[in-house]
Design an enzyme around this catalytic site. Structure first.
Site, mmCIF file in Angstrom:
data_model
loop_
_atom_site.group_PDB
_atom_site.id
_atom_site.type_symbol
_atom_site.label_atom_id
_atom_site.label_comp_id
_atom_site.label_asym_id
_atom_site.label_seq_id
_atom_site.Cartn_x
_atom_site.Cartn_y
_atom_site.Cartn_z
ATOM 1 C CB CYS A 1 -0.967 -0.002 1.181
ATOM 2 S SG CYS A 1 -0.172 -0.048 2.803
ATOM 3 C CG HIS B 1 -4.528 0.676 4.012
ATOM 4 N ND1 HIS B 1 -3.971 -0.139 3.060
ATOM 5 C CD2 HIS B 1 -5.454 1.440 3.359
ATOM 6 C CE1 HIS B 1 -4.525 0.092 1.896
ATOM 7 N NE2 HIS B 1 -5.429 1.060 2.038
ATOM 8 C CG ASP C 1 -7.181 2.629 -0.415
ATOM 9 O OD1 ASP C 1 -6.020 2.478 -0.827
ATOM 10 O OD2 ASP C 1 -7.670 1.970 0.528
#
Length: 655
Positions: A408, A452, A468
């Site tokens: 991520c 994250h 995202d």
């Protein structure tokens, strides 16, 4: 008068004291240097061998040299003889060497008292349920050693049973002290030098690999309990640090100017508000990991201009906070020029291919540019992995046009770089995404493996909008969690990858028990104490009222325990009951046995006063004497009981 010499220790009591040393000190082996653990084990084995062989103890000069050498080793290991770790190491060293000079009962008492003191030090390192159970068992063993030391030789089971009974008698006082003893703010078992160690793993900077390393930990970051419904999993973004300064490799949280630091963010909440409480583990930082974005804050907390919720001080103990959040909002639609300028800053000359790609999008509206980057990630051959290749100086170029494999932080970093290069203000947000509901207690558990990173883009008229990029590459990461998103050959913490239903249920129950322990035992702080006492009628409990209640209830508990432990009439055994029935029957005939009169002497008197009962009374007295004072058997008990039934009916006393 000459003073009496110290009483020598009973040889058979030595194993009890060695067991005390082992039980109270061995759990510290996890925190001690290996050489000290070896010294402890060798010293106890040496003392056990000397006891087994009945050999004399080593000379004092040798023990003195061992103590000096061990102290020098501890000072070298910890660079000091002061502090938590070095202090515990010295206590363990004393516990190891004291039995080697243990000759008298006074020496044995030193070992026992040192054991009680060592029990307290375990809470410096762990306050878990297993630690509490181990310390309770060790306390029982210490009490049993005291009983053996002063009570002489007894069966081990009887000693343990008596020790358990003594601890059971102390239980009311423990509960009273737990409820009423005035609490202090802050961790009871924390020490200043240990307070700054962060434990959550998140920090105020992010480089490739920082979060992917954190993902391998299954430790719990925090638990949240919602007053009503829980948001959809795709809305569970828990905001940590906002990272808006980039040096080409690492993203960091910038230090805002003094004027901007005092600004209050403007949040326009839309949709359903969510009220919840979070129990956050200590992480050594100020952010409180609220659901994005918080609209109501805990007492004493503030909301930074970048929307994260901050405590006054770094979180150094597990703490509970109450929030209200909205997952649909507009934030800072009128952002300051300084914040927007910071969200556009990039180091010069790095990543030329990424800059050239961004130049192609500059004519588009900002939202269309963000969508173009997402489409790039979604449609090209990008892969989500915990084991991406290493990147060089032009990390974004190598990732976008070469490796195309990342976690991520790679996707968030590349996304924000491309947006900034295209002239759109953007920043990285680190935190947690998702969570797992424990069906036993209803708490949503967020683990370190849920760490994250995502992006925020400032759009005119809308403010900061969440994007995202990971969801474009691996949408299952957001909808189903980390296990569903990664390939099967990727490493995962064992607790996250549990598939067996019975193991999962066992974990749920264990974590619910730990949550209750954390809240009601370790988390029994002044506020919770006031809440509990107010339910018992103490409207405004203060230390004077609690002290008075503590004294009264302790006195009542002491009275009850005293009444319980007063000498009570022992329950008669079968032989004694039969003999008492026989004597009561004779008393009705006018022959009463005196309290001091033995059975055989009584039988002789009955033979004089009631000759017709001489033989029967002699048989009963003889059997009772054998059963009570000799080695009687079951046949004699039957004879005694038959003597009662052989009495004439008008003389027999009913049971």
């Amino acid at each position: 008068m000459r003073p009496s010499s110290p009483q020598a220790i009973d040889q058979a009591a030595v194993p009890w004291l060695l067991a005390v040393a082992l039980a109270t000190a061995s759990p510290h082996g996890e925190h001690l240097p290996p050489w000290l653990s070896v010294l402890f084990a060798a010293a106890l084995l040496w003392r056990l061998w000397l006891w087994w062989q009945r050999q004399p103890l080593p000379p004092r000069w040798l023990l003195a040299l061992l103590v000096l050498a061990a102290l020098a080793g501890i000072a070298w290991q910890y660079r000091s003889l002061l502090g938590r770790d070095s202090g515990v190491a010295m206590l363990v060293m004393f516990m190891a060497l004291k039995p080697l000079e243990m000759k008298t009962r006074r020496d044995a008492m030193v070992v026992v008292m040192l054991g009680f003191f060592l029990l307290l030090t375990h809470y410096f390192y762990s306050q878990s349920i297993p630690t509490g159970l181990w310390l309770l068992a060790s306390c029982t063993l210490l009490t049993a050693a005291l009983i053996r030391l002063h009570g002489g030789s007894q069966p081990p089971a009887a000693i343990i049973r008596q020790a358990g009974l003594l601890l059971l008698q102390a239980l009311p006082f423990m509960l009273i002290l737990y409820l009423l003893f005035p609490r202090v703010s802050g961790p009871l078992w924390g020490l200043p030098q240990d307070a700054h160690a962060g434990r959550s793993g998140l920090s105020n900077e992010m480089a490739p690999g920082s979060i992917s390393n954190l993902i391998l930990s299954g430790a719990i970051a925090f638990r949240s309990h919602f007053a009503s419904g829980i948001p959809e999993k795709s809305d569970l973004y828990w905001r940590g640090p906002v990272l808006d300064a980039y040096d080409g490799l690492t993203w960091r949280a910038s230090t805002p100017a003094a004027g901007r630091a005092r600004m209050v963010p403007v949040v326009e909440a839309r949709g359903t508000p969510y009220s919840y409480s979070s129990i956050i583990e200590a992480h050594g930082q100020r952010w409180l990991l609220a659901l994005d974005v918080a609209t109501s804050l805990p007492a004493g907390a503030v909301q930074a201009p970048t929307l994260e919720v901050l405590a006054r001080e770094p979180l150094r103990a597990r703490s509970r906070f109450v929030f209200t959040s909205s997952v649909d909002y507009h934030a800072n639609r009128n952002e300051t020029a300084a914040a927007l300028q910071q969200a556009l800053a990039l180091p010069p000359t790095i990543n030329p291919r990424a800059r050239a790609l961004a130049d192609q999008w500059k004519s588009r509206p900002p939202a269309r540019i963000a969508d173009a980057v997402l489409s790039l990630f979604r449609n090209e051959d990008f892969h989500y992995t915990l084991r991406p290749p290493l990147l060089g100086a032009d990390a974004v170029d190598e990732f976008l046009f070469g490796t195309r494999r990342g976690f991520c932080e790679h996707y968030a970093s590349a996304f924000v770089f491309l947006l900034r290069a295209a002239g759109v203000p953007a920043r990285v947000v680190a935190g947690y995404q998702g969570g797992e509901v424990n069906p036993v207690d209803g708490y949503l558990i967020v683990r370190q493996s849920d760490a994250h990173a995502w992006a925020e883009v400032w759009l005119a008229g809308e403010g900061w909008v969440r994007y995202d990029p990971t969801a474009a590459v691996a949408p299952s990461r957001i909808e189903q969690g980390i296990v569903a998103a990664l390939p099967q050959d990727e490493p995962l913490p064992a607790i996250v990858g549990l598939d067996a239903d019975w193991l999962r249920q066992l974990r749920y129950r264990w974590e619910a028990a730990n949550n209750a322990w954390n809240q009601w035992v370790l988390g029994y702080n002044p506020q919770r104490q006031r809440d509990i006492l107010s339910r018992f009628g103490m409207a405004n409990p203060d230390w004077q009222g609690m002290s008075a209640a503590l004294a009264v209830l302790s006195g009542v508990a002491l009275l009850l325990v005293t009444v319980w432990t007063l000498p009570r009439r022992r329950r008669a055994d079968p032989a004694q009951r039969a003999w008492q029935r026989y004597c009561k029957a004779l008393a009705r005939r006018g022959v009463t046995r005196a309290a001091w009169e033995g059975p055989l002497a009584f039988a002789r008197r009955v033979a004089v006063e009631r000759p017709q009962l001489a033989a029967l009374t002699s048989d009963a007295a003889r059997c009772y004497a054998a059963l009570r004072y000799g080695r009687g058997d079951s046949e004699q008990l039957l004879v005694l009981q038959e003597c009662v039934h052989r009495l004439p009916a008008r003389w027999r006393n009913s049971p």
